[in-house]
Design a protein around this motif. Structure first.
Motif, short mmCIF file in Angstrom:
data_model
loop_
_atom_site.label_atom_id
_atom_site.label_comp_id
_atom_site.label_asym_id
_atom_site.label_seq_id
_atom_site.Cartn_x
_atom_site.Cartn_y
_atom_site.Cartn_z
N LEU A 1 37.33 34.13 34.14
CA LEU A 1 37.78 35.19 35.06
C LEU A 1 39.21 35.62 34.76
O LEU A 1 39.53 36.81 34.81
N VAL A 2 40.07 34.66 34.44
CA VAL A 2 41.46 34.99 34.10
C VAL A 2 41.48 35.83 32.82
O VAL A 2 42.20 36.84 32.73
N ALA A 3 40.69 35.44 31.83
CA ALA A 3 40.62 36.19 30.58
C ALA A 3 40.10 37.60 30.82
O ALA A 3 40.63 38.58 30.27
N LEU A 4 39.08 37.72 31.66
CA LEU A 4 38.53 39.04 31.97
C LEU A 4 39.56 39.91 32.68
O LEU A 4 39.74 41.08 32.33
N ALA A 5 40.26 39.35 33.65
CA ALA A 5 41.28 40.11 34.37
C ALA A 5 42.37 40.56 33.41
O ALA A 5 42.83 41.71 33.47
N GLY A 6 42.79 39.69 32.51
CA GLY A 6 43.79 40.05 31.53
C GLY A 6 43.31 41.16 30.60
O GLY A 6 44.04 42.08 30.26
N HIS A 7 42.05 41.07 30.21
CA HIS A 7 41.47 42.08 29.32
C HIS A 7 41.38 43.44 30.03
O HIS A 7 41.66 44.47 29.42
N HIS B 1 43.09 44.47 32.86
CA HIS B 1 44.29 44.98 33.52
C HIS B 1 45.59 44.66 32.79
O HIS B 1 46.66 45.06 33.24
N GLY B 2 45.52 43.91 31.72
CA GLY B 2 46.74 43.46 31.05
C GLY B 2 47.28 42.21 31.72
O GLY B 2 46.78 41.78 32.76
N TRP B 3 48.28 41.61 31.07
CA TRP B 3 48.83 40.37 31.63
C TRP B 3 50.34 40.49 31.72
O TRP B 3 50.95 40.96 30.77
N PRO B 4 50.94 40.10 32.81
CA PRO B 4 50.29 39.61 34.03
C PRO B 4 49.56 40.74 34.75
O PRO B 4 49.90 41.90 34.60
N VAL B 5 48.59 40.34 35.51
CA VAL B 5 47.79 41.31 36.26
C VAL B 5 48.71 41.99 37.28
O VAL B 5 49.43 41.31 38.01
N PRO B 6 48.71 43.33 37.33
CA PRO B 6 49.58 44.00 38.31
C PRO B 6 49.16 43.67 39.73
O PRO B 6 47.98 43.47 40.01
N LYS B 7 50.15 43.63 40.61
CA LYS B 7 49.86 43.33 42.02
C LYS B 7 49.28 44.57 42.69
O LYS B 7 49.68 45.70 42.39
N SER B 8 48.36 44.33 43.59
CA SER B 8 47.76 45.44 44.32
C SER B 8 48.72 45.91 45.41
O SER B 8 49.67 45.21 45.77
#
Length: 83
Positions: free
Chosen positions: A44-50, A52-59
């Motif tokens: 899930l962390v890898a998917l989020a990074g893929h 949205h980029g890393w670090p994942v932007p805050k909502s």
């Protein structure tokens, strides 16, 4: 092909429920699987990074909540005489 009867649908639903009950029972008996949990979390962390980029932007919600926490913390500090 004969049309589906209500009894056919009822039997299908009951068999699905029985299968779900058995799956839940087997999962309870097997207990937690830490390796699978860590593997899923890392995926899930890898998917989020893929995505949205890393670090994942805050909502926007996260940003509003953080600001609310800062405001409340400032009130608490003032109440105890700390700037």
């Amino acid at each position: 092909m004969a049309p589906m009867q209500p009894s056919d649908l009822i039997a299908w639903v009951e068999s699905r429920r029985a299968a779900e009950d058995r799956e839940r029972s087997e999962l309870r008996q097997a207990g937690p699987n830490p390796s699978a949990a860590i593997e899923s979390a890392l995926a899930l962390v890898a998917l989020a990074g893929h995505l949205h980029g890393w670090p994942v932007p805050k909502s926007e919600v996260d940003l509003r909540e953080e600001e609310l926490v800062r405001q409340r913390w400032a009130k608490v500090r003032l109440a105890f005489g700390k700037p």
